[in-house]
Design an enzyme around this catalytic site. Structure first.
Site, PDB file in Angstrom:
ATOM      1  N   ASP A  79       0.842  -1.384   0.027  1.00 19.14           N
ATOM      2  CA  ASP A  79      -0.149  -0.068  -0.037  1.00 19.14           C
ATOM      3  C   ASP A  79       0.731   1.340   0.060  1.00 19.14           C
ATOM      4  O   ASP A  79       2.156   1.250   0.295  1.00 19.14           O
ATOM      5  CB  ASP A  79      -0.998  -0.105   1.162  1.00 19.14           C
ATOM      6  CG  ASP A  79      -0.108  -0.102   2.563  1.00 19.14           C
ATOM      7  OD1 ASP A  79       0.980  -0.773   2.607  1.00 19.14           O
ATOM      8  OD2 ASP A  79      -0.683   0.671   3.668  1.00 19.14           O
ATOM      9  N   GLU A 145      -0.260  -1.342   5.994  1.00 20.25           N
ATOM     10  CA  GLU A 145       1.006  -1.069   6.673  1.00 20.25           C
ATOM     11  C   GLU A 145       0.843   0.548   6.813  1.00 20.25           C
ATOM     12  O   GLU A 145       1.287   0.858   7.949  1.00 20.25           O
ATOM     13  CB  GLU A 145       2.337  -1.536   5.892  1.00 20.25           C
ATOM     14  CG  GLU A 145       3.568  -1.302   7.050  1.00 20.25           C
ATOM     15  CD  GLU A 145       4.223   0.078   6.774  1.00 20.25           C
ATOM     16  OE1 GLU A 145       4.965   0.450   7.567  1.00 20.25           O
ATOM     17  OE2 GLU A 145       3.714   0.874   5.924  1.00 20.25           O
TER      18      GLU A 145
END
Length: 403
Positions: A79, A145
């Site tokens: 991400d 994350e």
């Protein structure tokens, strides 16, 4: 081991790695929106002959190379943060660019380059027969994350039931080996007041004024926090402020702040909460001090709630994982510098909570993270892929030599 052959193989994949990274940049996905990148990574893993690939219920992509009984994992979160103010970018962050030496685009350093080098590092292991019957490699493209560092690995360990011997974090390391980071936590301080009409403020109790007193003491606390010779000092910063009020013509009846607290060695979430709770104005106004929780659904809809506490961790320089990474670096290139991250990584869960060793090496630079005009370097992708590919064998050889 033929280190020249490893370097040649890694350099031979530079164009493939560049294309793979540029594809991932175009499939932009912030936390909870990584689906397209997950399946593009799965496609690349299968094309390169990974032994097995799977997407777990949280949405992490897991790719296995080899058939050994024990796992060595390479982790990269896939991400990204958003792009911020678009006018600060001199190129399209989701189209990116490449020239002879660099690749630009959101996520190139933080940290899509890491998954690219890890996938191709595993491919080189396969090409050059660098895996034994003892160790199997797991490459993880992990989700969320940026939202909640480590939660993806809490899920992998606690729900998927996967526990590697150690994990390589492929977060950017500026060409160095990293072996630790400060922890962090997300704290909320909330104070109540009493609203009244703004034309007669003396009838009420203004929560914003109370918070103004608290803010000065929180700011001053930053200079008094603990210090560690390796990781540096603890820090805190007020990152958000909120209020409640019946209208713009009324006294505020509530005010809250968020604090980004970075913790060094010896600090705990209890001690960090307590030091704020003991501030004079917090006590005077009866402010409530709590820790945030994270419970946002992943792209699959799965929820794995956790406290927003991310522990400090340090791997000793003499640890076998640090030494194996240093030997891999040294044999292929030069004597490495061993250092630490300034920011936080998935190591907060892997080593911070579950005591599985983590050692870091990743393409790109920390300063590129979350910045406009983000870039990484093609040479970094190549070097990291080469070093990753020889690490399991060097680690195993060291184990045998030290018995």
């Amino acid at each position: 081991m033929d280190f020249d052959a490893v370097k040649k193989a890694a350099l031979g994949y530079q164009d493939d790695m560049t294309k793979f990274l540029r594809d991932l940049v175009k499939l932009y996905g912030e936390s909870c929106g990584e689906k397209n990148k997950v399946y593009r990574i799965k496609e690349e893993m299968e094309k390169l002959g990974f032994t097995k690939t799977e997407v777990d219920p949280l949405g992490n992509i897991l790719g296995y190379m080899g058939t050994g009984k024990e796992l060595i994992a390479y982790d990269a979160h896939i991400d990204t943060v958003g792009i911020g103010e678009r006018s600060n970018w001199t190129f399209d962050p989701y189209d990116g660019y490449e020239d002879e030496t660099t690749i630009g685009g959101r996520g190139t350093s933080d940290q899509l380059g890491g998954i690219v080098s890890a996938v191709y590092g595993a491919k080189i292991m396969k090409d050059l027969d660098l895996l034994s019957d003892r160790y199997q490699v797991l490459v993880t493209g992990t989700v969320q994350e940026e939202d909640c560092d480590g939660m993806c690995w809490l899920y992998i360990i606690e729900k998927d039931g996967i526990r590697p011997k150690f994990v390589v974090s492929t977060e950017p390391t500026d060409g160095r080996i990293h072996r630790g980071q400060r922890g962090r936590m997300e704290i909320r301080v909330e104070v109540k007041g009493v609203s009244c009409h703004g034309s007669a403020p003396e009838r009420g109790d203004n929560a914003i004024y109370k918070m103004a007193d608290i803010l000065q003491e929180v700011r001053d606390l930053n200079g008094k926090l603990a210090n560690d010779d390796f990781l540096g000092k603890g820090t805190l910063a007020v990152s958000e402020i909120f209020y409640t009020s019946p209208s713009r013509c009324a006294v505020a009846d509530g005010c809250a702040i968020s604090i980004d607290r970075r913790m060094t060695v010896g600090e705990t979430y209890e001690s960090c909460i307590q030091e704020i709770a003991e501030l004079p104005s917090v006590k005077k106004y009866g402010a409530k001090v709590t820790m945030y929780k994270y419970n946002r659904p992943s792209w699959t809809g799965e929820v794995y709630e956790q406290d927003c506490f991310f522990p400090t961790w340090v791997l000793p320089e003499e640890a076998p994982e640090t030494q194996a990474m240093a030997a891999a670096f040294r044999n292929l290139y030069e004597e490495p510098v061993i250092d630490k991250w300034t920011f936080s990584t998935n190591g907060v869960a892997i080593m911070g909570r579950h005591n599985i060793p983590v050692v870091g090496l990743g393409p790109g630079k920390e300063a590129q993270a979350h910045a406009p005009n983000e870039i990484t370097w093609k040479a970094d992708l190549v070097r990291c892929a080469a070093i990753y590919s020889v690490l399991p064998m060097i680690y195993e050889q060291n184990e045998i030599a030290n018995k």
